[in-house]
Design a protein around this motif. Structure first.
Motif, short mmCIF file in Angstrom:
data_model
loop_
_atom_site.label_atom_id
_atom_site.label_comp_id
_atom_site.label_asym_id
_atom_site.label_seq_id
_atom_site.Cartn_x
_atom_site.Cartn_y
_atom_site.Cartn_z
N LEU A 163 35.58 -14.50 1.27
CA LEU A 163 36.90 -14.78 1.86
C LEU A 163 37.48 -16.05 1.25
CD1 LEU A 163 35.96 -13.97 5.55
CD2 LEU A 163 37.46 -12.60 4.07
N ALA B 181 37.01 -17.08 -1.76
CA ALA B 181 37.53 -16.74 -3.09
C ALA B 181 38.93 -16.15 -2.98
CB ALA B 181 36.59 -15.75 -3.77
N ARG C 273 40.98 -16.73 -0.60
CA ARG C 273 41.85 -17.82 -0.13
C ARG C 273 42.44 -18.61 -1.29
NH1 ARG C 273 39.57 -23.31 2.08
NH2 ARG C 273 41.50 -24.32 2.76
N ALA D 176 43.21 -17.66 -4.32
CA ALA D 176 44.01 -16.92 -5.30
C ALA D 176 45.40 -17.55 -5.40
CB ALA D 176 44.12 -15.46 -4.87
N TRP E 238 48.25 -13.05 2.27
CA TRP E 238 47.13 -12.18 2.63
C TRP E 238 46.48 -12.57 3.95
CZ3 TRP E 238 47.40 -14.63 -2.29
CH2 TRP E 238 46.92 -15.96 -2.28
N THR F 190 48.57 -10.18 -2.82
CA THR F 190 47.42 -9.71 -2.05
C THR F 190 46.44 -8.97 -2.96
OG1 THR F 190 48.76 -9.65 -0.05
CG2 THR F 190 46.75 -8.34 -0.03
N GLY F 191 46.98 -8.24 -3.94
CA GLY F 191 46.10 -7.62 -4.93
C GLY F 191 45.27 -8.65 -5.67
N GLN F 192 45.89 -9.77 -6.00
CA GLN F 192 45.15 -10.82 -6.69
C GLN F 192 44.06 -11.40 -5.80
OE1 GLN F 192 47.00 -13.01 -9.97
NE2 GLN F 192 48.67 -13.31 -8.53
N VAL G 89 42.41 -9.96 -3.38
CA VAL G 89 41.28 -9.03 -3.25
C VAL G 89 40.50 -8.95 -4.56
CG1 VAL G 89 40.58 -6.66 -2.72
CG2 VAL G 89 42.38 -7.76 -1.37
N ALA G 90 41.18 -9.08 -5.69
CA ALA G 90 40.46 -9.12 -6.97
C ALA G 90 39.54 -10.34 -7.02
CB ALA G 90 41.46 -9.15 -8.13
N HIS G 91 40.01 -11.47 -6.53
CA HIS G 91 39.14 -12.66 -6.48
C HIS G 91 37.94 -12.41 -5.57
CE1 HIS G 91 41.65 -16.15 -8.20
NE2 HIS G 91 42.14 -15.03 -8.66
N VAL H 22 35.41 -10.34 -7.43
CA VAL H 22 34.66 -11.09 -8.44
C VAL H 22 33.56 -11.92 -7.76
CG1 VAL H 22 34.82 -12.98 -10.12
CG2 VAL H 22 36.50 -11.11 -10.16
N GLN I 298 37.99 -0.36 -2.60
CA GLN I 298 39.27 -0.50 -1.91
C GLN I 298 39.85 0.89 -1.64
OE1 GLN I 298 41.82 -3.45 -3.88
NE2 GLN I 298 40.06 -4.02 -5.12
N LEU J 74 32.19 -21.51 -4.75
CA LEU J 74 32.72 -20.35 -5.45
C LEU J 74 32.17 -20.31 -6.86
CD1 LEU J 74 36.53 -20.19 -4.56
CD2 LEU J 74 34.55 -19.22 -3.36
N LEU K 212 36.28 -18.99 -10.66
CA LEU K 212 37.30 -18.97 -9.61
C LEU K 212 37.62 -20.38 -9.14
CD1 LEU K 212 36.06 -15.92 -7.49
CD2 LEU K 212 37.87 -15.95 -9.23
N ARG L 59 39.77 -22.22 -11.75
CA ARG L 59 41.04 -21.61 -12.15
C ARG L 59 42.20 -22.28 -11.43
NH1 ARG L 59 45.12 -19.49 -10.52
NH2 ARG L 59 44.32 -19.97 -8.44
N TYR M 82 50.58 -4.06 -6.11
CA TYR M 82 49.25 -4.51 -5.68
C TYR M 82 48.24 -4.39 -6.83
CZ TYR M 82 44.90 -4.54 -2.97
OH TYR M 82 43.65 -4.83 -2.49
N GLY N 189 48.82 -6.84 -9.63
CA GLY N 189 48.29 -8.15 -9.26
C GLY N 189 46.79 -8.25 -9.55
N GLN N 190 46.08 -7.19 -9.27
CA GLN N 190 44.64 -7.20 -9.55
C GLN N 190 44.37 -7.29 -11.05
OE1 GLN N 190 41.84 -5.47 -6.68
NE2 GLN N 190 43.21 -3.72 -6.79
N ALA O 85 44.90 -10.76 -12.20
CA ALA O 85 43.80 -11.61 -11.72
C ALA O 85 42.57 -11.45 -12.62
CB ALA O 85 43.45 -11.27 -10.27
N ARG P 170 45.58 -24.88 0.28
CA ARG P 170 45.65 -23.54 0.84
C ARG P 170 45.61 -23.64 2.36
NH1 ARG P 170 46.44 -22.85 -3.86
NH2 ARG P 170 45.75 -21.14 -5.21
N LEU Q 235 40.97 -21.34 6.22
CA LEU Q 235 40.43 -19.98 6.19
C LEU Q 235 40.62 -19.28 7.54
CD1 LEU Q 235 38.99 -17.71 4.76
CD2 LEU Q 235 36.82 -18.84 5.20
N LEU R 260 43.68 -17.27 8.14
CA LEU R 260 43.86 -16.02 7.37
C LEU R 260 43.15 -14.85 8.04
CD1 LEU R 260 43.20 -17.36 3.76
CD2 LEU R 260 45.39 -17.14 4.94
#
Lengths: 198, 198
Positions: A41, A43, A45, A47, A56, A111-113, A115-117, A120, A131, B13, B17, B20, B109, B112-113, B116, B181, B184, B187
């Protein structure tokens, strides 16, 4: 050993990307501890997002809990068939409108980014996710009392990959099929020639 | 040495990540070779997408080329001020409708992934990117002759990070500000209690 799902890439990728894939076979005995969930989570956060809007939101449910059962029930039957073995089901939602009701055009992209984080980081912990867009968004909204500014986006099955043999035959076969993508060239746009100004 | 932009995370992390971030200060002497660019695009290529639809498309322009100049000219002035030093500007577009004109709800979406993934691979190569929503999409569509099924999504500045001192004063200051950010906890969605059926 080369895993059959390791991407057959045209250039070497970082292992966290090359070895990531979306399994359907999850280990039904694996329990997701807070110590495993928290970095995932975290990770998400961190993005990036448009104007750092961070649209997100996550609803975390774990196998065995009532929330998990409710979220699982909202999945399409094809997803219900395998996703119950996941250690956790996460509802991912996005604030697609702001407080004044104005659309946030980058909410889904961002949000896609996120979830990609998360994926990873999961890979770095030996976990995997799958997903799903196949779920009843209205049922999820009702079941969990989502705010009107929130749009359910995906449900994520998260857990430890299990052998494909655990799955029913057609799904087990799919689990062993190599991953495929369009050729890289077909993803590249060729610009139209610049028009000389008059 | 802890870089000021390293994320102050509540759990460790993976470095790709944690380290970045989205710089504005790019090294104007850095040239992006094909051998550096190829794995980045390949990483995007292997991102997951709804029904493996892979809606992302990329138009790659490099500093010094006419395409780069045209894409740079479509950026908002605030982005033009710094993005010209990037080694490459990438237009990222998505097939947001299918061949029959039907919307693809996951196109943004999924894109975005893909970006990422590109960012994670860039980080593994010592490169960084800064994604921009601030550009004239209609001008980009015209300038590059985009197909009607394609929607311009972001322009990505890609290159090697340079010292913040290269930037004008207000931007240089911003470059040194720690990243922030939401907490947590904020979120995480708390589900409404299940309603007992009658």
């Amino acid at each position: 050993m080369t895993h059959p799902k390791r991407a057959d890439t045209s250039a070497p990728l970082h292992p966290l990307l090359a070895e990531r894939w979306s399994p359907r076979s999850f280990d039904p005995s694996h329990q997701l501890d807070d110590s495993d969930l928290h970095p995932l989570l975290e990770a998400a956060r961190w993005a990036p997002s448009a104007n750092n809007s961070q649209p997100w939101r996550f609803l975390v449910t774990r196998r065995g809990g009532d929330d998990f059962t409710r979220l699982h029930a909202a999945l399409n039957p094809g997803n219900q068939a395998w996703a119950g073995a996941a250690s956790a089901l996460l509802l991912v939602a996005a604030h697609t409108v702001d407080e004044a009701g104005r659309p946030r055009p980058y909410a889904l992209y961002d949000t896609g980014q996120a979830v990609a984080h998360l994926a990873v980081q999961a890979q770095a912990h030996g976990l995997a996710l799958h997903q799903m867009g196949g779920f009843d968004a209205a049922a999820v909204r009702d079941a969990f009392g989502l705010d009107a500014t929130l749009t359910p986006v995906v449900v994520v099955a998260l857990g430890r990959v299990d052998a494909p043999e655990r799955l029913p035959a057609p799904l087990a076969e799919r689990e062993r099929t190599p991953r495929q993508r369009h050729a890289l060239d077909s993803l590249l746009l060729a610009p139209a020639p610049a028009v000389a100004s008059a």
